[in-house]
Design an enzyme around this catalytic site. Structure first.
Site, PDB file in Angstrom:
ATOM      1  N   GLU A 111      -9.331  14.528 -12.830  1.00 27.38           N
ATOM      2  CA  GLU A 111      -8.699  15.333 -12.045  1.00 27.38           C
ATOM      3  C   GLU A 111      -6.838  15.400 -12.120  1.00 27.38           C
ATOM      4  OE1 GLU A 111     -11.919  15.436  -8.608  1.00 27.38           O
ATOM      5  OE2 GLU A 111     -10.145  14.309  -8.185  1.00 27.38           O
ATOM      6  N   CYS A 124       0.461  15.696 -10.685  1.00 27.03           N
ATOM      7  CA  CYS A 124      -0.055  14.250 -10.568  1.00 27.03           C
ATOM      8  C   CYS A 124      -1.075  14.238 -11.547  1.00 27.03           C
ATOM      9  CB  CYS A 124      -0.675  13.922  -9.334  1.00 27.03           C
ATOM     10  SG  CYS A 124      -1.363  12.494  -8.938  1.00 27.03           S
ATOM     11  N   CYS A 131     -11.416   3.619 -12.956  1.00 26.97           N
ATOM     12  CA  CYS A 131     -10.331   2.690 -13.094  1.00 26.97           C
ATOM     13  C   CYS A 131     -11.138   1.275 -12.920  1.00 26.97           C
ATOM     14  CB  CYS A 131      -9.310   2.691 -11.837  1.00 26.97           C
ATOM     15  SG  CYS A 131      -8.094   1.700 -11.781  1.00 26.97           S
ATOM     16  N   CYS A 135      -9.586  -1.452  -6.389  1.00 27.60           N
ATOM     17  CA  CYS A 135      -8.999  -1.469  -5.165  1.00 27.60           C
ATOM     18  C   CYS A 135     -10.182  -0.838  -4.117  1.00 27.60           C
ATOM     19  CB  CYS A 135      -7.833  -0.821  -4.801  1.00 27.60           C
ATOM     20  SG  CYS A 135      -6.437  -1.295  -5.920  1.00 27.60           S
ATOM     21  N   CYS A 138      -9.930   2.778  -2.369  1.00 28.41           N
ATOM     22  CA  CYS A 138      -9.611   3.870  -3.456  1.00 28.41           C
ATOM     23  C   CYS A 138     -10.901   4.588  -4.046  1.00 28.41           C
ATOM     24  CB  CYS A 138      -8.695   3.496  -4.646  1.00 28.41           C
ATOM     25  SG  CYS A 138      -8.493   4.493  -5.856  1.00 28.41           S
ATOM     26  N   GLY A 183      -6.925   6.252 -12.365  1.00 32.26           N
ATOM     27  CA  GLY A 183      -6.757   5.126 -13.434  1.00 32.26           C
ATOM     28  C   GLY A 183      -5.388   4.300 -13.249  1.00 32.26           C
ATOM     29  N   SER A 238       2.419  -0.534  -6.305  1.00 35.73           N
ATOM     30  CA  SER A 238       1.480  -0.477  -5.216  1.00 35.73           C
ATOM     31  C   SER A 238       1.167  -1.854  -4.495  1.00 35.73           C
ATOM     32  CB  SER A 238      -0.081   0.114  -5.927  1.00 35.73           C
ATOM     33  OG  SER A 238       0.409   1.487  -6.016  1.00 35.73           O
ATOM     34  N   LEU A 239       1.620  -2.150  -3.627  1.00 37.94           N
ATOM     35  CA  LEU A 239       1.848  -3.739  -3.072  1.00 37.94           C
ATOM     36  C   LEU A 239       0.640  -3.977  -2.213  1.00 37.94           C
ATOM     37  CD1 LEU A 239       3.676  -5.790  -3.936  1.00 37.94           C
ATOM     38  CD2 LEU A 239       5.142  -5.425  -1.954  1.00 37.94           C
ATOM     39  N   HIS A 240       0.874  -3.215  -0.915  1.00 39.95           N
ATOM     40  CA  HIS A 240      -0.267  -3.320   0.057  1.00 39.95           C
ATOM     41  C   HIS A 240      -0.454  -4.634   0.970  1.00 39.95           C
ATOM     42  CE1 HIS A 240      -1.304   0.472  -1.956  1.00 39.95           C
ATOM     43  NE2 HIS A 240      -1.759   0.064  -2.821  1.00 39.95           N
ATOM     44  N   ASN A 314      -5.797   7.744   3.247  1.00 42.25           N
ATOM     45  CA  ASN A 314      -6.598   8.911   3.194  1.00 42.25           C
ATOM     46  C   ASN A 314      -8.289   8.357   3.094  1.00 42.25           C
ATOM     47  OD1 ASN A 314      -4.588  10.806   2.825  1.00 42.25           O
ATOM     48  ND2 ASN A 314      -4.483   9.966   0.517  1.00 42.25           N
ATOM     49  N   CYS A 355      -3.969  10.891  -2.131  1.00 45.09           N
ATOM     50  CA  CYS A 355      -4.035   9.752  -3.044  1.00 45.09           C
ATOM     51  C   CYS A 355      -5.296   8.918  -2.744  1.00 45.09           C
ATOM     52  CB  CYS A 355      -2.790   8.656  -2.430  1.00 45.09           C
ATOM     53  SG  CYS A 355      -1.315   9.181  -2.456  1.00 45.09           S
TER      54      CYS A 355
HETATM   55  N1  SAH Z   1      -3.594   2.895 -10.154  1.00 44.95           N
HETATM   56  C1  SAH Z   1      -2.231   3.287 -10.147  1.00 44.95           C
HETATM   57  C2  SAH Z   1      -1.769   4.710  -9.819  1.00 44.95           C
HETATM   58  C3  SAH Z   1      -2.980   5.436  -9.345  1.00 44.95           C
HETATM   59  S1  SAH Z   1      -3.096   5.445  -7.584  1.00 44.95           S
HETATM   60  C4  SAH Z   1      -1.787   2.587  -8.625  1.00 44.95           C
HETATM   61  O1  SAH Z   1      -2.803   2.106  -7.950  1.00 44.95           O
HETATM   62  O2  SAH Z   1      -0.618   2.386  -8.238  1.00 44.95           O
HETATM   63  C5  SAH Z   1      -1.881   5.817  -6.734  1.00 44.95           C
HETATM   64  C6  SAH Z   1      -1.558   5.493  -5.510  1.00 44.95           C
HETATM   65  O3  SAH Z   1      -2.565   5.939  -4.485  1.00 44.95           O
HETATM   66  C7  SAH Z   1      -1.547   3.870  -5.185  1.00 44.95           C
HETATM   67  O4  SAH Z   1      -0.365   3.769  -4.462  1.00 44.95           O
HETATM   68  C8  SAH Z   1      -2.750   3.665  -4.495  1.00 44.95           C
HETATM   69  O5  SAH Z   1      -2.541   2.449  -3.649  1.00 44.95           O
HETATM   70  C9  SAH Z   1      -3.138   4.847  -3.704  1.00 44.95           C
HETATM   71  N2  SAH Z   1      -4.157   5.069  -2.960  1.00 44.95           N
HETATM   72  C10 SAH Z   1      -5.477   4.695  -3.222  1.00 44.95           C
HETATM   73  N3  SAH Z   1      -6.342   5.114  -2.360  1.00 44.95           N
HETATM   74  C11 SAH Z   1      -5.790   5.504  -1.328  1.00 44.95           C
HETATM   75  C12 SAH Z   1      -6.196   5.928  -0.324  1.00 44.95           C
HETATM   76  N4  SAH Z   1      -7.569   6.057  -0.029  1.00 44.95           N
HETATM   77  N5  SAH Z   1      -5.341   6.520   0.825  1.00 44.95           N
HETATM   78  C13 SAH Z   1      -4.029   6.229   0.394  1.00 44.95           C
HETATM   79  N6  SAH Z   1      -3.584   5.983  -0.564  1.00 44.95           N
HETATM   80  C14 SAH Z   1      -4.294   5.580  -1.711  1.00 44.95           C
HETATM   81 FE1  SF4 Z   2      -7.092   1.901  -9.775  1.00 46.81          FE
HETATM   82 FE2  SF4 Z   2      -4.796   2.517  -8.668  1.00 46.81          FE
HETATM   83 FE3  SF4 Z   2      -7.342   3.277  -7.484  1.00 46.81          FE
HETATM   84 FE4  SF4 Z   2      -6.316   0.612  -7.454  1.00 46.81          FE
HETATM   85  S1  SF4 Z   2      -5.345   2.359  -6.544  1.00 46.81           S
HETATM   86  S2  SF4 Z   2      -8.456   1.321  -7.995  1.00 46.81           S
HETATM   87  S3  SF4 Z   2      -5.193   0.660  -9.468  1.00 46.81           S
HETATM   88  S4  SF4 Z   2      -6.626   4.304  -9.285  1.00 46.81           S
END
Ligand code: SAH
Ligand code: SF4
Length: 365
Positions: A111, A124, A131, A135, A138, A183, A238-240, A314, A355
């Site tokens: 996508e 984007c 991936c 996470c 995600c 990814g 992406s720290l979290h 999200n 995201c």
């Molecule tokens: N893999 C990379 C880039 C793709 S994810 C990364 O993790 O940074 C892009 C962003 O979307 C990241 O900051 C990730 O933490 C965030 N993300 C993933 N799932 C999400 C969700 N359900 N709601 C909000 N942000 C999310």
């Molecule tokens: Fe992969 Fe980024 Fe999603 Fe984590 S947030 S699973 S690193 S795409």
């Protein structure tokens, strides 16, 4: 003759390569090896990347380039073009976000999202199908890893988005790119760097390096490599989580590259490049949105030139986003601690283009 038969099958068995996989210098070299001069390579580059042409047979090339294209590009020849098939396009109700579901040559779907806000357009892109990082919040992470994308497959997403943008308004330019689709870009380092060199080349697509953001979950060796190689792109991490435990519960990859290692790498990156780092923080109710966490984060990032982007979660199932009050309190503490801290606009949620919602599934109508 057996020898000729053998030779013929050898030639046709050579793996085909995408012209979109090649950087400018590589394209010049490929053509030079076939005796075609550099100015023809420049013309081909402009056709591919500035014009975004996909039907080279229909292009007006001068003699030597025309012959090279006839002999070298197409079915059964050395090169092909990356032309992903549009399987579906979904538009948000505000009309500002479009999500494209694209099918690659091997049938994989990925996508790409085109966002237009405040007159600026951002694409984007995905860097992998699926991936490996897993996470928990995600959607892509929950799919698991399928494969890396080639440079040409990344470039082709940008070309597709720009083609669509040109149909909406030919005067608008695609100015920004974020690697925040499916990814983990730093798990596919070489392809990502090659793709970005193509995308930022001024005679072609020409998105400025400072308008390109690589977002990573924290692949420590690749962050250090970006610094070492002085890559000119923005880095988003992406720290979290503010403790090893808090982060490991959300980001399994942190078992391999701990929070301590990641923060060390970020400090090094900042010192070596002199650049600001953007930290992304997806706010999840009861997991990482407390005032204590915010205070710990301030201490953790102290001394780093950091901007924190708060992302409202999200919905992907299983987790709840933070109440807006908790989010604003969190933001206040970070700003009080001396860090610029903003909320990411929610974009295209109604088309599952926000995201982490990029899941390679055709929507059920
Ligand atoms: N893999 C990379 C880039 C793709 S994810 C990364 O993790 O940074 C892009 C962003 O979307 C990241 O900051 C990730 O933490 C965030 N993300 C993933 N799932 C999400 C969700 N359900 N709601 C909000 N942000 C999310
Ligand atoms: Fe992969 Fe980024 Fe999603 Fe984590 S947030 S699973 S690193 S795409």
């Amino acid at each position: 003759m057996p020898l000729l038969v053998g030779l013929h099958s050898f030639v046709s068995d050579l793996p085909q390569k995408s012209l979109h996989d090649l950087g400018f210098a590589e394209l010049v070299e490929v053509l030079a090896a076939d005796g075609v001069k550099a100015h023809h390579a420049k013309a081909l580059w402009r056709t591919l990347h500035r014009d975004g042409a996909l039907d080279l047979a229909a292009c007006e090339f001068s003699g030597p380039l025309k012959r090279w294209v006839e002999n070298s590009v197409g079915e059964g020849r050395r090169f092909f073009l990356d032309e992903p098939e549009l399987v579906d396009e979904i538009r948000s109700t505000d009309g500002l976000t479009r999500k494209f579901l694209l099918r690659l040559r091997d049938g994989q779907t990925i996508e790409t999202v085109l966002m237009g806000y405040d007159g600026r357009h951002t694409v984007c892109v995905s860097t992998q199908a699926g991936c490996a990082m897993g996470c928990v919040f995600c959607a892509t992470g929950q799919m698991g890893f399928v494969r890396h994308l080639r440079p040409g497959e990344i470039v082709a997403q940008v070309l597709h988005a720009r083609r669509v943008l040109r149909t909406i308004d030919p005067k608008r330019h695609l100015r920004n790119l974020v690697m925040m689709g499916m990814g983990e870009p730093l798990h596919n380092y070489d392809a990502v760097i090659t793709a970005l060199s193509v995308i930022s080349e001024v005679r072609g697509i020409g998105i400025g390096p400072s308008k390109i953001a690589i977002s990573t979950v924290g692949v420590v060796p690749s962050i250090l490599r970006l610094a070492d190689e002085q890559r000119p792109y923005r880095l988003a991490v992406s720290l979290h989580g503010s403790t090893e435990e808090e982060r490991a519960a959300l980001v399994p990859a942190s078992k391999r590259w701990s929070l301590a290692m990641l923060i060390d790498a970020c400090r090094t990156y900042g010192q070596v490049t002199g650049k600001r780092i953007f930290f992304e923080w997806t706010l999840i109710a009861g997991k990482n949105d407390s005032p204590e966490t915010a205070h710990r984060l301030v201490e953790l990032l102290r001394g780093i030139d950091a901007h924190i982007n708060l992302i409202p979660l999200n919905p992907t199932g299983g987790f709840a986003g933070s109440e807006s009050l908790a989010g604003h309190e969190f933001q206040k503490i970070l700003i009080g601690g001396g860090f610029p801290c903003t909320f990411r606009q929610r974009r295209g949620i109604d088309v599952a283009a926000g995201c982490g919602m990029l899941k390679a599934e055709k929507r059920t109508r």
